[in-house]
Design an enzyme around this catalytic site. Structure first.
Site, mmCIF file in Angstrom:
data_model
loop_
_atom_site.group_PDB
_atom_site.id
_atom_site.type_symbol
_atom_site.label_atom_id
_atom_site.label_comp_id
_atom_site.label_asym_id
_atom_site.label_seq_id
_atom_site.Cartn_x
_atom_site.Cartn_y
_atom_site.Cartn_z
ATOM 1 N N HIS A 92 -14.193 -64.241 -21.776
ATOM 2 C CA HIS A 92 -15.537 -63.644 -21.564
ATOM 3 C C HIS A 92 -15.522 -62.367 -20.307
ATOM 4 C CE1 HIS A 92 -19.519 -63.047 -22.930
ATOM 5 N NE2 HIS A 92 -19.946 -63.718 -21.220
ATOM 6 N N SER A 119 -22.257 -59.411 -21.485
ATOM 7 C CA SER A 119 -23.260 -60.990 -22.449
ATOM 8 C C SER A 119 -24.807 -60.388 -21.821
ATOM 9 C CB SER A 119 -22.784 -61.657 -21.358
ATOM 10 O OG SER A 119 -22.636 -62.851 -21.952
ATOM 11 N N ASP A 159 -13.349 -65.353 -26.380
ATOM 12 C CA ASP A 159 -14.660 -65.700 -25.727
ATOM 13 C C ASP A 159 -15.130 -67.041 -25.944
ATOM 14 O OD1 ASP A 159 -17.007 -65.434 -25.388
ATOM 15 O OD2 ASP A 159 -17.244 -63.338 -24.964
#
Lengths: 283, 283
Positions: free
Chosen positions: B261, B152, B228
């Site tokens: 995610h 991320s 996600d």
């Protein structure tokens, strides 16, 4: 009565799904939570064996799924992993959160008989009856193939569940289990609250006493780290070894040099435990 | 000047050691923390390659060690895993903890130029200079074999570290990275604070802009889950794909059906990333 299961969250993981669920428990008189890893084999409609994992003091139904690194091999072996919370929470019992060794997250997998704990802290009934019924109803579980393992307080929990139902669980193992709660401070404190002051009432919930009383389980695998800070005062693996020897109970007790009590230890030896269970459950 | 490293804790894990450390950072003007997994190969005095992992928003130096399940394979491959915290903490900067998208645990791996962040939020210098010097001095690290990856915000961090030092890192990969901070709300908000209101100043810290400017890195591996929740608004992998295509930058961008995610996603594909790095680092 219909049981209603509420999905808290579900997450794809190694081709299967880690899910978190809550429901109103009859055994524990209120909300309970648990997690399930459903391996990819089950997505094709195949029923897969069920391996219960009982967690230690201060853990929840999340701890194992986050820290143990078990899903990779469970996906390969085709095992469902079912993890209950370590106690009811938010029961309204006075001081339930005041002490990490008793009350919330310290259910010890017994059925309490003493006020104020008795109506809610019935983790043995929950883990051996209500939870399996829920799993059998809501998940693609092969309920004639159950194994059980756990860590610390939950390692002992796995032992007593299996010893009290000797024909039920096909495989049993433990990471750094409490060996004899009747002879360690954690056990004496919690059992004194949940089961009352008379140690005679504790014996039915102590693994070494159950072995002494004639209970037998499948060959047992136990790992114990040498740098575990709870080793000598609380866990006392020599008491489990002694009880197994006297009972003729097969035990593989492995001493792991330099390992402590946490999940860096548990995750290191997780694969050996999963293979131990798979050998019995998928045979 | 001598650097002093303080050990917070060390834990045996898969034959090696997970350790947590803190020190007074010159780059960040105060205490910083990081973790290291030293694989078993290094215990025999062998220097091993170093793989840096940069974590995402709200994470710390602990998150990866607890959740990613990377130590098993790192032990097999002989990789050291080095994980910095995601920002300085307790800096005294007003509102540092008020917003999870900027300030504490949201350092974005840039060197801030704007008050009040500039003296402390210098994560790029920390990750690419001060931390490697510490690692080379205190751990059995082969400092001519460095790789970098992340998740991320940290996935983008890995990209910009490598793109800004193209001859340094032998291997690069990312899980669900932010592709272009200059074109997503997370990046615009954080860069506006750390680098000031002029977007021209942001381009030196944006992976797609660095690619457009001519920077190249080793063949890049990226995994991205289809479920996600940050995919379309924040991560925008199509911008990374487009920038790589236009730049002739080798990219393997894998779309993982049903994954979200979190670390159940990251852990699932961790082995592929570790093997990607090992192929370059242990060749």
């Amino acid at each position: 009565m219909e049981t209603t299961l509420q999905t808290v969250s579900e997450h794809a993981c190694f081709g299967g799904t880690v899910g978190f669920y809550k429901h109103t428990s009859q055994a524990c008189g209120g909300e309970m939570r648990f997690s399930v890893y459903v391996p990819p084999q089950a997505r094709a409609g195949t029923q897969v064996p069920v391996l219960y994992y009982l967690s230690g003091l201060s853990c929840s139904e999340e701890t194992f799924q986050i820290k143990a690194g078990a899903q990779r091999l469970a996906a390969e072996l085709g095992l469902m992993l079912v993890v209950p919370d370590t106690s009811p929470r938010h029961t309204g019992i006075p001081q339930e959160d005041a002490d990490w060794e008793v009350g919330t997250a310290a259910g010890f997998y017994v059925d309490a008989t003493q006020a104020p704990w008795a109506p809610r802290f019935r983790m043995y009934s929950y883990v051996t009856q209500e939870l399996p019924e829920l799993v059998g109803k809501h998940f693609p579980a092969r309920m004639d193939r159950e194994g059980i393992f756990g860590h610390s307080m939950g390692g002992h929990g796995a032992l007593i569940c299996a010893l009290r139902q000797p024909d039920r669980y096909r495989s049993v193992s433990a990471f750094a289990p409490i060996s004899a709660p009747v002879r360690c401070p954690w056990g004496q404190k919690a059992f004194g609250k949940y089961l009352g002051p008379d140690p005679e009432a504790w014996r039915a919930w102590d693994a070494t006493e159950l072995l002494r009383g004639g209970a037998r389980i499948p060959p047992l695998l136990v790992d114990q780290g040498t740098r575990d800070k709870f080793l000598t005062e609380q866990l006392k693996p020599e008491l489990l070894r002694q009880a197994c020897e006297q009972a003729g109970q097969p035990l593989t007790l492995r001493t792991q040099d330099g390992y402590d009590h946490g999940y860096y230890f548990v995750s290191t030896f997780m694969a050996d435990h999963l293979r131990h269970h798979a050998a019995a459950l998928t045979a």
